[in-house]
Design a protein around this motif. Structure first.
Motif, PDB file in Angstrom:
ATOM      1  N   SER A  45     -18.937  17.076  -7.589  1.00 12.90           N
ATOM      2  CA  SER A  45     -18.505  18.333  -8.190  1.00 12.90           C
ATOM      3  C   SER A  45     -19.070  19.514  -7.407  1.00 12.90           C
ATOM      4  N   ASN A  46     -18.492  20.705  -7.628  1.00 16.51           N
ATOM      5  CA  ASN A  46     -18.996  21.909  -6.952  1.00 16.51           C
ATOM      6  C   ASN A  46     -20.485  22.152  -7.189  1.00 16.51           C
ATOM      7  N   PRO A  47     -20.976  22.092  -8.444  1.00 18.77           N
ATOM      8  CA  PRO A  47     -22.405  22.358  -8.663  1.00 18.77           C
ATOM      9  C   PRO A  47     -23.315  21.351  -7.972  1.00 18.77           C
ATOM     10  N   ASP A  48     -22.817  20.138  -7.721  1.00 16.69           N
ATOM     11  CA  ASP A  48     -23.623  19.145  -7.019  1.00 16.69           C
ATOM     12  C   ASP A  48     -23.486  19.277  -5.503  1.00 16.69           C
ATOM     13  N   ARG A  49     -22.263  19.573  -5.049  1.00 13.81           N
ATOM     14  CA  ARG A  49     -21.962  19.524  -3.621  1.00 13.81           C
ATOM     15  C   ARG A  49     -22.494  20.718  -2.847  1.00 13.81           C
ATOM     16  N   LEU A 130      -8.778  14.413 -21.092  1.00 15.09           N
ATOM     17  CA  LEU A 130      -9.110  14.926 -19.766  1.00 15.09           C
ATOM     18  C   LEU A 130     -10.596  15.259 -19.752  1.00 15.09           C
ATOM     19  N   VAL A 131     -11.349  14.550 -18.939  1.00 16.03           N
ATOM     20  CA  VAL A 131     -12.793  14.776 -18.839  1.00 16.03           C
ATOM     21  C   VAL A 131     -13.082  15.351 -17.462  1.00 16.03           C
ATOM     22  N   SER A 132     -13.745  16.492 -17.446  1.00 17.49           N
ATOM     23  CA  SER A 132     -14.033  17.234 -16.220  1.00 17.49           C
ATOM     24  C   SER A 132     -15.530  17.252 -15.939  1.00 17.49           C
ATOM     25  N   GLY A 133     -15.866  17.481 -14.668  1.00 17.05           N
ATOM     26  CA  GLY A 133     -17.262  17.701 -14.328  1.00 17.05           C
ATOM     27  C   GLY A 133     -17.862  18.892 -15.049  1.00 17.05           C
ATOM     28  N   GLU A 134     -16.990  19.800 -15.536  1.00 17.95           N
ATOM     29  CA  GLU A 134     -17.467  20.948 -16.313  1.00 17.95           C
ATOM     30  C   GLU A 134     -18.011  20.543 -17.676  1.00 17.95           C
ATOM     31  N   ASP A 135     -17.674  19.330 -18.129  1.00 17.20           N
ATOM     32  CA  ASP A 135     -18.026  18.895 -19.481  1.00 17.20           C
ATOM     33  C   ASP A 135     -19.390  18.230 -19.577  1.00 17.20           C
ATOM     34  N   VAL A 136     -20.013  17.951 -18.433  1.00 17.01           N
ATOM     35  CA  VAL A 136     -21.237  17.154 -18.448  1.00 17.01           C
ATOM     36  C   VAL A 136     -22.332  17.852 -17.644  1.00 17.01           C
ATOM     37  N   LYS A 137     -23.555  17.486 -17.954  1.00 14.25           N
ATOM     38  CA  LYS A 137     -24.701  18.095 -17.278  1.00 14.25           C
ATOM     39  C   LYS A 137     -24.854  17.551 -15.865  1.00 14.25           C
ATOM     40  N   HIS A 138     -24.640  16.262 -15.703  1.00 18.73           N
ATOM     41  CA  HIS A 138     -24.850  15.612 -14.406  1.00 18.73           C
ATOM     42  C   HIS A 138     -23.528  15.030 -13.906  1.00 18.73           C
ATOM     43  N   GLY A 139     -23.133  15.431 -12.698  1.00 19.61           N
ATOM     44  CA  GLY A 139     -21.905  14.932 -12.115  1.00 19.61           C
ATOM     45  C   GLY A 139     -22.067  13.544 -11.517  1.00 19.61           C
ATOM     46  N   LYS A 140     -20.975  12.995 -11.038  1.00 17.81           N
ATOM     47  CA  LYS A 140     -21.006  11.708 -10.355  1.00 17.81           C
ATOM     48  C   LYS A 140     -21.972  11.802  -9.162  1.00 17.81           C
ATOM     49  N   PRO A 141     -22.793  10.795  -8.898  1.00 18.06           N
ATOM     50  CA  PRO A 141     -22.747   9.411  -9.368  1.00 18.06           C
ATOM     51  C   PRO A 141     -23.467   9.131 -10.688  1.00 18.06           C
TER      52      PRO A 141
END
Length: 214
Positions: A45-49, A130-141
């Protein structure tokens, strides 16, 4: 049984667009990026990348400035892009729908982009969640996106399948306890499918695997 699909590189062949966007942003920021620069960050996700880009490449811009620039490029490029679903996806979704198998999107992308893509591809009707990276505190992985998808399904993770095209996404699904099918997208470069339970190169192979799991 329920199935969560990643979006970029799984439902649409959009990963080359994301590579193009990241390369353009990095070059605007003074770094002469290439495909090899950006492929290690596939699926994040953007916040991780973007903090990782900033640290690894010594970029002077703030993370917010980088994300804002990326968002501008993304809006322009995706609006004008032809984004058909990947070959075999409509047929697979129709089969799953006919068998009352619930499907969701579990993507690091924003809700706006997910909705835009699904509408352009005319496949929105097949997804109940629809589940987005915006919905969670920690993105993939991290497992958060897939755990949220399992809660939306109302099913334990071990009763759910994920379809992913990147090692980061596969790791996220496995961390959550999902069975994972890895899709070998020819446009997504240098990906490791070691952790996937199954690997396919075309979606015509998927339905048989899903029926065996069920």
């Amino acid at each position: 049984m329920a199935i969560a699909f990643d979006m970029d590189g799984v439902l649409i062949d959009s990963q080359p667009l994301h590579y193009e966007i990241d390369i353009a942003v990095l070059r605007d920021c003074g770094y002469q990026a290439t495909l090899e620069t950006v492929t290690p960050y596939t699926g994040q996700s953007n916040p991780d990348r973007w903090p990782k880009y900033k640290q690894a490449l010594g970029l002077p811009q703030t993370v917010d400035e980088l994300i804002n620039l990326q968002t501008q490029y993304q809006a322009q490029i995706f609006e004008s892009a032809n984004l058909p679903p990947i070959d075999g996806i409509p047929a697979l979704l129709q089969l799953l729908n006919a068998q009352n198998i619930t499907c969701a999107v579990a993507s690091s992308s924003s809700h706006d982009l997910i909705s835009q893509v699904l509408e352009k591809c005319q496949i929105r009707q097949y997804f109940t969640h629809l589940v987005s990276g915006e919905d969670v505190k920690h993105g993939k992985p991290a497992p958060d996106i897939y755990l949220k998808a399992a809660r939306a399904f109302g099913m334990p993770p071990e009763s759910c399948i994920a379809i992913e095209d990147s090692p980061i996404g596969i790791q996220s699904a496995k961390n959550a306890g999902f069975t994972c099918i890895g899709y070998k997208n020819p446009s997504t470069h240098g990906q490791d499918f070691t952790l996937a339970d199954y690997v396919v190169s075309h979606y015509s192979q998927c339905h048989e695997i899903i029926m065996r799991i069920v």
